[in-house]
Design a protein around this motif. Structure first.
Motif, mmCIF file in Angstrom:
data_model
loop_
_atom_site.group_PDB
_atom_site.id
_atom_site.type_symbol
_atom_site.label_atom_id
_atom_site.label_comp_id
_atom_site.label_asym_id
_atom_site.label_seq_id
_atom_site.Cartn_x
_atom_site.Cartn_y
_atom_site.Cartn_z
ATOM 1 N N MET A 177 0.781 -1.294 -0.047
ATOM 2 C CA MET A 177 0.065 -0.108 0.000
ATOM 3 C C MET A 177 0.839 1.214 0.017
ATOM 4 S SD MET A 177 -3.478 -0.275 2.416
ATOM 5 C CE MET A 177 -4.937 -0.679 1.495
ATOM 6 N N GLY A 178 1.928 1.134 0.734
ATOM 7 C CA GLY A 178 2.658 2.435 0.902
ATOM 8 C C GLY A 178 3.288 2.888 -0.348
ATOM 9 N N ARG A 179 3.684 1.767 -1.399
ATOM 10 C CA ARG A 179 4.196 2.028 -2.565
ATOM 11 C C ARG A 179 3.371 2.958 -3.365
ATOM 12 N NH1 ARG A 179 7.350 -3.652 -3.565
ATOM 13 N NH2 ARG A 179 8.243 -3.788 -1.416
ATOM 14 N N TRP A 180 1.999 2.655 -3.440
ATOM 15 C CA TRP A 180 1.067 3.077 -4.113
ATOM 16 C C TRP A 180 0.267 4.363 -3.772
ATOM 17 C CZ3 TRP A 180 -0.614 0.970 -9.095
ATOM 18 C CH2 TRP A 180 -0.126 -0.379 -9.221
ATOM 19 N N GLY A 181 0.408 4.844 -2.298
ATOM 20 C CA GLY A 181 -0.095 6.015 -1.897
ATOM 21 C C GLY A 181 -0.319 5.752 -0.148
ATOM 22 N N ARG A 182 -1.128 5.912 0.419
ATOM 23 C CA ARG A 182 -1.387 5.930 1.962
ATOM 24 C C ARG A 182 -1.170 4.527 2.315
ATOM 25 N NH1 ARG A 182 -5.496 8.752 5.888
ATOM 26 N NH2 ARG A 182 -5.078 7.507 7.691
ATOM 27 N N PRO A 183 -0.125 4.176 3.428
ATOM 28 C CA PRO A 183 0.187 2.881 3.576
ATOM 29 C C PRO A 183 -0.868 2.430 4.654
ATOM 30 C CG PRO A 183 1.540 4.576 4.982
ATOM 31 C CD PRO A 183 0.758 5.441 3.809
ATOM 32 N N ALA A 184 -0.636 1.046 4.765
ATOM 33 C CA ALA A 184 -1.567 0.463 5.681
ATOM 34 C C ALA A 184 -1.335 0.768 7.301
ATOM 35 C CB ALA A 184 -1.406 -1.248 5.500
ATOM 36 N N PRO A 185 -2.408 0.829 7.953
ATOM 37 C CA PRO A 185 -2.074 1.093 9.393
ATOM 38 C C PRO A 185 -1.313 0.194 9.863
ATOM 39 C CG PRO A 185 -4.446 0.939 8.811
ATOM 40 C CD PRO A 185 -3.808 0.668 7.550
ATOM 41 N N ASP A 186 -0.515 0.608 11.171
ATOM 42 C CA ASP A 186 0.527 -0.436 11.645
ATOM 43 C C ASP A 186 -0.537 -1.265 12.658
ATOM 44 O OD1 ASP A 186 2.648 1.312 11.039
ATOM 45 O OD2 ASP A 186 2.403 2.737 12.772
ATOM 46 N N GLY A 187 0.166 -2.374 12.407
ATOM 47 C CA GLY A 187 -0.414 -3.563 13.202
ATOM 48 C C GLY A 187 -1.949 -3.951 12.431
ATOM 49 N N LEU A 188 -1.940 -3.876 11.363
ATOM 50 C CA LEU A 188 -2.929 -4.438 10.603
ATOM 51 C C LEU A 188 -3.228 -5.639 10.559
ATOM 52 C CD1 LEU A 188 -5.170 -3.625 8.514
ATOM 53 C CD2 LEU A 188 -3.662 -4.436 6.593
ATOM 54 N N GLY A 189 -4.550 -6.389 11.026
ATOM 55 C CA GLY A 189 -4.587 -7.839 11.148
ATOM 56 C C GLY A 189 -5.562 -8.146 9.797
ATOM 57 N N ASP A 190 -6.067 -9.553 9.911
ATOM 58 C CA ASP A 190 -6.690 -10.009 8.872
ATOM 59 C C ASP A 190 -8.190 -10.100 8.956
ATOM 60 O OD1 ASP A 190 -7.195 -12.088 10.606
ATOM 61 O OD2 ASP A 190 -5.988 -13.558 9.392
ATOM 62 N N ASP A 191 -8.685 -9.354 10.108
ATOM 63 C CA ASP A 191 -10.376 -9.221 10.359
ATOM 64 C C ASP A 191 -10.806 -8.447 8.950
ATOM 65 O OD1 ASP A 191 -12.559 -9.381 12.151
ATOM 66 O OD2 ASP A 191 -12.661 -7.320 11.371
ATOM 67 N N PRO A 192 -11.744 -8.892 8.287
ATOM 68 C CA PRO A 192 -12.270 -8.153 7.235
ATOM 69 C C PRO A 192 -12.612 -6.678 7.430
ATOM 70 C CG PRO A 192 -13.399 -10.397 7.366
ATOM 71 C CD PRO A 192 -12.614 -10.016 8.670
ATOM 72 N N ARG A 193 -13.105 -6.447 8.776
ATOM 73 C CA ARG A 193 -13.439 -5.086 8.843
ATOM 74 C C ARG A 193 -11.994 -4.112 8.914
ATOM 75 N NH1 ARG A 193 -17.046 -6.213 14.073
ATOM 76 N NH2 ARG A 193 -15.221 -7.674 14.355
ATOM 77 N N GLU A 194 -11.220 -4.494 9.460
ATOM 78 C CA GLU A 194 -9.982 -3.900 9.470
ATOM 79 C C GLU A 194 -9.344 -3.889 7.897
ATOM 80 O OE1 GLU A 194 -6.621 -4.810 12.149
ATOM 81 O OE2 GLU A 194 -7.914 -6.557 13.247
ATOM 82 N N LEU A 195 -9.430 -4.881 7.152
ATOM 83 C CA LEU A 195 -8.949 -4.797 5.769
ATOM 84 C C LEU A 195 -9.694 -3.823 4.929
ATOM 85 C CD1 LEU A 195 -8.478 -8.566 5.183
ATOM 86 C CD2 LEU A 195 -6.580 -7.010 5.907
ATOM 87 N N ALA A 196 -10.953 -3.787 5.289
ATOM 88 C CA ALA A 196 -11.870 -2.931 4.419
ATOM 89 C C ALA A 196 -11.203 -1.509 5.000
ATOM 90 C CB ALA A 196 -13.400 -3.272 4.644
ATOM 91 N N GLU A 197 -11.334 -0.978 6.194
ATOM 92 C CA GLU A 197 -11.081 0.094 6.531
ATOM 93 C C GLU A 197 -9.816 0.761 5.938
ATOM 94 O OE1 GLU A 197 -11.593 3.904 8.419
ATOM 95 O OE2 GLU A 197 -13.067 2.023 7.775
ATOM 96 N N ALA A 198 -8.768 -0.164 5.790
ATOM 97 C CA ALA A 198 -7.137 0.113 5.393
ATOM 98 C C ALA A 198 -7.580 0.420 3.859
ATOM 99 C CB ALA A 198 -6.404 -1.107 5.530
ATOM 100 N N ALA A 199 -8.393 -0.476 3.196
ATOM 101 C CA ALA A 199 -8.597 -0.083 1.783
ATOM 102 C C ALA A 199 -9.505 1.444 1.531
ATOM 103 C CB ALA A 199 -9.492 -0.908 1.175
#
Length: 492
Positions: A177-199
């Motif tokens: 993500m960081g190479r394309w724009g805003r990076p993923a949040p620190d400590g990102l897990g694999d919960d669908p809600r976390e992944l959707a929010e990161a996107a």
């Protein structure tokens, strides 16, 4: 003139690609879990409608009528779009479509675009063409974003990242993500809600910054010039309303005659694709309006082999497809091999009949696709516009094995049989000779009946591959002719 669609370079024929795919246990588990879930939900959603069969027949009728009069409705569409303030461009092939879109983006002075999920732009390789011109294209559909960030290829019509599980997606977001724009949040897990929010956070800055958007369309209404996009996440609404310039690349078969015709597909497409009663986001726009939405709208009408397909009386029914993906989710071959083995943006049963018609059967991958099926018929049963995919598969197999007349670039030509089908042709000729001679057929049946006890457990020669994974059925105790004579009292 029409041209071939994009083929993934270096792709082997389907049997070789599928052989590798079925050995990937993680892939097979991901596919099995996803396809079974989607098709079970779809079955329940369809069962709610007492008139589903009538809706299916109506969708087929509308599509067939439109294809028979496609020239008239496309001209009507162009007239309506132009009257509403849009500009229509005609693209005979992938190269022309890419040149048109690249030129339109350059004319704005921008060097990046946001995209709504569009199979037509994937078909022509638009992202790669824009990149070569120094223009960055950002996918905004969640699954397409996963594919793009992972430097991957889509493997499903509805869920392009169906071959990925949550842990894989988390890792892709963390590293890319960081190479394309805003990076993923620190400590990102694999919960669908976390992944959707990161996107969501990653894409939001692109939506707010982009001046140019590229879209496809599920339908185009000829009488009004209206474009229609179905989607489930809201990214389409952002792309279709915020940018100053909107460019839509749409296959010519997506047109329907009237606004009223949409009533059919507003019911059948959501239930067949996402198993929902109604699509969460259905965006419609007609040309441009001062102070509301994009100030400039361009519609690129893409042929790219579609008129050649239209010339085939049997194969043209593939152009009815509304890209719901129901056929993929019930196909036993797709479930095990996945989408990448098809070597095309259109995987599964519909890809096996559409890609060889759009691209021709000259390559090994396209010549092998009509054989990527068990002919079980499940794809036809679930198709919301009643495409008889098994019929088209058999039709294309005959073309591959026998050659014959086809339309290429608008010209009727005769193609040669594909390499490797000499034994098949010889077997069919021998069968025809035998079946045309009843006496010889009866003599052969009597000879085989006497050898009933000598039936092998495995076939020799080319048949060995078939019996490596199957058992030969037991030979009946009596022939059909003997059974018929005994049951019906008919003389032999």
């Amino acid at each position: 003139m029409t041209g071939p669609t994009t083929t993934h370079l270096g792709m082997p024929a389907f049997p070789d690609a599928a052989r590798e795919a079925v050995r990937d246990q993680v892939l097979r588990a991901n596919l099995r879990r996803a396809t079974h879930t989607i098709r079970d939900r779809r079955a329940r959603a369809v069962a709610e409608l007492a008139d589903w069969d009538r809706l299916r027949a109506a969708g087929k009728a509308v599509k067939d009528h439109t294809l028979r009069h496609l020239d008239r409705y496309l001209l009507q569409l162009e007239e309506a779009v132009t009257a509403a303030g849009g500009t229509v461009h005609w693209a005979a092939d992938a190269d022309e479509a890419n040149r048109i879109v690249t030129g339109l983006v350059r004319a704005t002075g921008e060097r990046e675009v946001v995209k709504v999920k569009s199979m037509a732009t994937q078909e022509i390789g638009l992202n790669e063409a824009l990149e070569a011109a120094g223009i960055a294209a950002y996918e905004t559909d969640l699954a397409e974003l996963i594919v793009q960030l992972g430097h991957d290829r889509p493997s499903h019509i509805l869920v392009p990242a169906i071959h990925r599980n949550r842990a894989e997606i988390r890792d892709i977001f963390r590293t890319e993500m960081g190479r394309w724009g805003r990076p993923a949040p620190d400590g990102l897990g694999d919960d669908p809600r976390e992944l959707a929010e990161a996107a969501r956070l990653h894409l939001r800055e692109k939506f707010l910054r982009a001046k140019v958007a590229v879209s496809g369309a599920n339908f185009m209404v000829a009488e009004t010039g209206t474009m229609v996009v179905f989607e489930s996440e809201g990214n389409g609404r952002m792309c279709l309303t915020l940018p100053e310039t909107l460019i839509s690349v749409v296959g010519i078969e997506k047109v329907v005659p009237t606004f009223r015709d949409l009533e059919i597909f507003l019911q059948t497409l959501p239930r067949s694709s996402t198993a929902e009663r109604m699509n969460p986001y259905t965006t419609m726009w007609t040309g441009t309006t001062d102070g509301d939405g994009p100030a400039a709208f361009h519609l690129v009408l893409l042929d790219n082999g579609r008129t050649d397909t239209l010339a085939d009386e049997t194969g043209r029914q593939a152009l009815r497809c509304i890209r719901c993906s129901a056929c993929l989710n019930v196909c036993p071959v797709y479930e095990r091999a996945g989408g990448h083995a098809y070597g095309s943006v259109y995987p599964g049963p519909i890809g096996a009949v559409l890609s060889p018609q759009l691209r021709g059967t000259a390559s090994d991958i396209d010549a092998s696709l009509p054989y990527a099926s068990t002919l079980c018929g499940a794809c036809y049963d679930v198709c919301p516009v009643a495409i008889d995919i098994p019929e088209v598969l058999v039709h294309l197999r005959e073309r591959v094995a026998q050659g014959g007349p086809v339309t290429r670039d608008g010209i009727r030509v005769r193609i040669r049989p594909a390499h490797g089908h000499a034994a098949e042709r010889a077997a069919m000729r021998a069968s025809r000779l035998l079946l045309d001679r009843p006496a010889a057929l009866r003599a052969g049946e009597r000879l085989l009946a006497r050898a009933r006890r000598l039936s092998p457990r495995r076939l020799p020669g080319p048949g060995r591959a078939w019996t490596d994974s199957r058992e030969l059925p037991a030979v009946p105790a009596e022939s059909f002719r003997d059974w018929w004579a005994r049951e019906r009292g008919t003389p032999r």
